[in-house]
Design a protein around this motif. Structure first.
Motif, PDB file in Angstrom:
ATOM      1  N   ALA A   1      34.062  33.583  25.242  1.00 33.96           N
ATOM      2  CA  ALA A   1      34.546  34.439  24.145  1.00 33.96           C
ATOM      3  C   ALA A   1      35.458  35.555  24.664  1.00 33.96           C
ATOM      4  N   ARG A   2      35.344  35.900  25.935  1.00 30.45           N
ATOM      5  CA  ARG A   2      36.116  37.043  26.453  1.00 30.45           C
ATOM      6  C   ARG A   2      37.005  36.650  27.619  1.00 30.45           C
ATOM      7  N   THR A   3      37.250  35.361  27.734  1.00 30.41           N
ATOM      8  CA  THR A   3      37.993  34.900  28.906  1.00 30.41           C
ATOM      9  C   THR A   3      39.364  35.587  29.030  1.00 30.41           C
ATOM     10  N   HIS A   4      40.013  35.843  27.861  1.00 31.95           N
ATOM     11  CA  HIS A   4      41.336  36.489  27.889  1.00 31.95           C
ATOM     12  C   HIS A   4      41.285  37.906  28.457  1.00 31.95           C
ATOM     13  N   GLU A   5      40.104  38.543  28.392  1.00 33.71           N
ATOM     14  CA  GLU A   5      40.010  39.930  28.865  1.00 33.71           C
ATOM     15  C   GLU A   5      40.130  40.026  30.381  1.00 33.71           C
ATOM     16  N   ALA A   6      39.787  38.928  31.072  1.00 31.14           N
ATOM     17  CA  ALA A   6      39.866  38.959  32.539  1.00 31.14           C
ATOM     18  C   ALA A   6      41.299  39.267  32.986  1.00 31.14           C
TER      19      ALA A   6
ATOM     20  N   ALA B   1      37.635  46.395  44.619  1.00 31.56           N
ATOM     21  CA  ALA B   1      36.539  47.287  44.223  1.00 31.56           C
ATOM     22  C   ALA B   1      36.797  47.820  42.806  1.00 31.56           C
ATOM     23  N   TYR B   2      38.058  48.161  42.517  1.00 32.41           N
ATOM     24  CA  TYR B   2      38.423  48.667  41.190  1.00 32.41           C
ATOM     25  C   TYR B   2      38.175  47.587  40.134  1.00 32.41           C
ATOM     26  N   PHE B   3      38.592  46.356  40.446  1.00 31.00           N
ATOM     27  CA  PHE B   3      38.371  45.248  39.505  1.00 31.00           C
ATOM     28  C   PHE B   3      36.874  45.041  39.272  1.00 31.00           C
ATOM     29  N   ASP B   4      36.092  45.012  40.353  1.00 35.10           N
ATOM     30  CA  ASP B   4      34.642  44.764  40.223  1.00 35.10           C
ATOM     31  C   ASP B   4      33.979  45.846  39.374  1.00 35.10           C
ATOM     32  N   GLN B   5      34.429  47.085  39.583  1.00 32.12           N
ATOM     33  CA  GLN B   5      33.837  48.196  38.815  1.00 32.12           C
ATOM     34  C   GLN B   5      34.168  48.044  37.328  1.00 32.12           C
ATOM     35  N   MET B   6      35.411  47.693  37.017  1.00 34.55           N
ATOM     36  CA  MET B   6      35.792  47.501  35.603  1.00 34.55           C
ATOM     37  C   MET B   6      35.035  46.323  34.993  1.00 34.55           C
ATOM     38  N   LEU B   7      34.901  45.252  35.763  1.00 32.41           N
ATOM     39  CA  LEU B   7      34.196  44.067  35.257  1.00 32.41           C
ATOM     40  C   LEU B   7      32.735  44.404  34.943  1.00 32.41           C
ATOM     41  N   ALA B   8      32.102  45.179  35.836  1.00 32.35           N
ATOM     42  CA  ALA B   8      30.696  45.555  35.613  1.00 32.35           C
ATOM     43  C   ALA B   8      30.575  46.403  34.346  1.00 32.35           C
ATOM     44  N   ARG B   9      31.516  47.327  34.149  1.00 34.27           N
ATOM     45  CA  ARG B   9      31.474  48.167  32.941  1.00 34.27           C
ATOM     46  C   ARG B   9      31.638  47.297  31.692  1.00 34.27           C
ATOM     47  N   ARG B  10      32.542  46.366  31.738  1.00 34.42           N
ATOM     48  CA  ARG B  10      32.761  45.503  30.560  1.00 34.42           C
ATOM     49  C   ARG B  10      31.537  44.641  30.299  1.00 34.42           C
ATOM     50  N   LYS B  11      30.935  44.123  31.375  1.00 36.76           N
ATOM     51  CA  LYS B  11      29.748  43.271  31.188  1.00 36.76           C
ATOM     52  C   LYS B  11      28.567  44.080  30.636  1.00 36.76           C
TER      53      LYS B  11
END
Ligand code: SAM
Length: 285
Positions: free
Chosen positions: A19-24, A53-63
């Protein structure tokens, strides 16, 4: 094996789910500082550890459920690229239509009479659009929240140029701190006030993150709308226009209220999906 933007993108898509694949892609664009064709050309570049590290942090926040717009820290509104964070409402597409109505109304006035007031400015989305898109516009933007005004101030700095010199920000409970010498001087007053009823059940992504003071307005959600309809005539120049965002079911009763308060040319306008979204009304000339 080297980490590339292609592998980061694939991992993001997988973790965010179908459902959120486009957000990546949004997150990769933000982390890499590359977008569109630039990103395509650099998909196989190695990713520096600080970018990862920046990407991982944003991904964790979104998840964790934080809205994408806050995670990215920026969001587009008409031609503007606005700073957004949990101090302000995320600007919505229907508000772009509301801003367009205010812009059209302001353009009907000669350059030296283009004076507008954006009440409850939040990120500054509407007021800054007026300043950017209407030549000569003088714009006052108010909010009761000092935190929201800090965001609006940052976005005003981002606007820059001559347009920014014609904008003033005020901490104000609706009209209360607007200078008295501006009484009956605004050719356009516009607001996207809170208009959700107090007991509405909103998605967790909204109610858990966006400021409650930007959303809720009494038992039927019309407290702020009623106040603005009642008080705006005292601040509008003769023939000036009030533009208010509202929810579709509030249109008929707010239009009736405006007619009863003596406004002329009262109409309800729709957003791009055809839903009634704005009251437009003029103070009699
Ligand atoms: C729905 S948000 C709109 C934000 C922005 N104008 C937009 O369209 O994205 C409503 C804004 O009104 C502000 N607000 C709520 N009550 C207010 C009041 N009594 N006086 C001034 N601003 C108020 C909130 O702080 C919030 O920023």
């Amino acid at each position: 094996m080297a980490v590339t933007w292609r592998s980061v993108l694939a991992s993001g898509r997988e973790q965010l789910g179908p459902a959120r694949t486009h957000e990546a892609k949004w997150l990769v664009e933000r982390a890499s500082g590359l977008d569109g064709t630039d990103l395509l050309m650099h998909l196989d570049d190695c990713v520096a550890s600080r970018h990862l590290a920046y990407f991982d942090q944003m991904l964790a926040r979104r998840k964790s459920g934080e809205p994408l717009q806050y995670v990215l820290g920026r969001w587009a509104f008409r031609g503007l690229d606005l700073l957004v964070d949990p101090r302000v409402l995320i600007p919505r597409p229907e508000t772009e239509v509301v801003a367009g109505l205010a812009i059209a109304a302001l353009c009907d006035w000669p350059n030296d009479a283009r004076r507008a007031l954006d009440l409850g400015t939040g990120s500054g989305a509407i007021g800054l659009s007026l300043a950017a898109e209407v030549p000569g516009a003088q714009v006052w933007m108010t909010d009761r929240s000092s935190e929201a005004l800090a965001v609006a101030r940052a976005n005003l700095a981002g606007l820059g140029g001559r347009a920014a010199t014609r904008v003033a920000l005020l901490e104000s409970d609706w009209f209360s701190a607007v200078p008295a010498d501006l009484v009956q001087s605004f050719s356009v007053i516009v607001s996207n006030p809170p208009y959700v009823h107090d007991t509405a059940s909103l998605p967790e992504e909204v109610v858990g993150w966006e400021p409650a003071s930007a959303l809720f307005a009494g038992p039927d959600g019309t407290d702020a709308l009623r106040h603005l309809i009642a008080t705006a005539p005292g601040w509008l120049v003769a023939g000036g226009t009030l533009v208010l965002e509202l929810s579709p079911e509030q249109g008929p009763s707010m239009a009736a209220l405006a007619l009863g308060a003596g406004y002329h040319d009262v109409r309800i306008e729709s957003d791009l999906t055809g839903r009634s979204r704005a009251l437009v009304a003029r103070r009699p000339a």
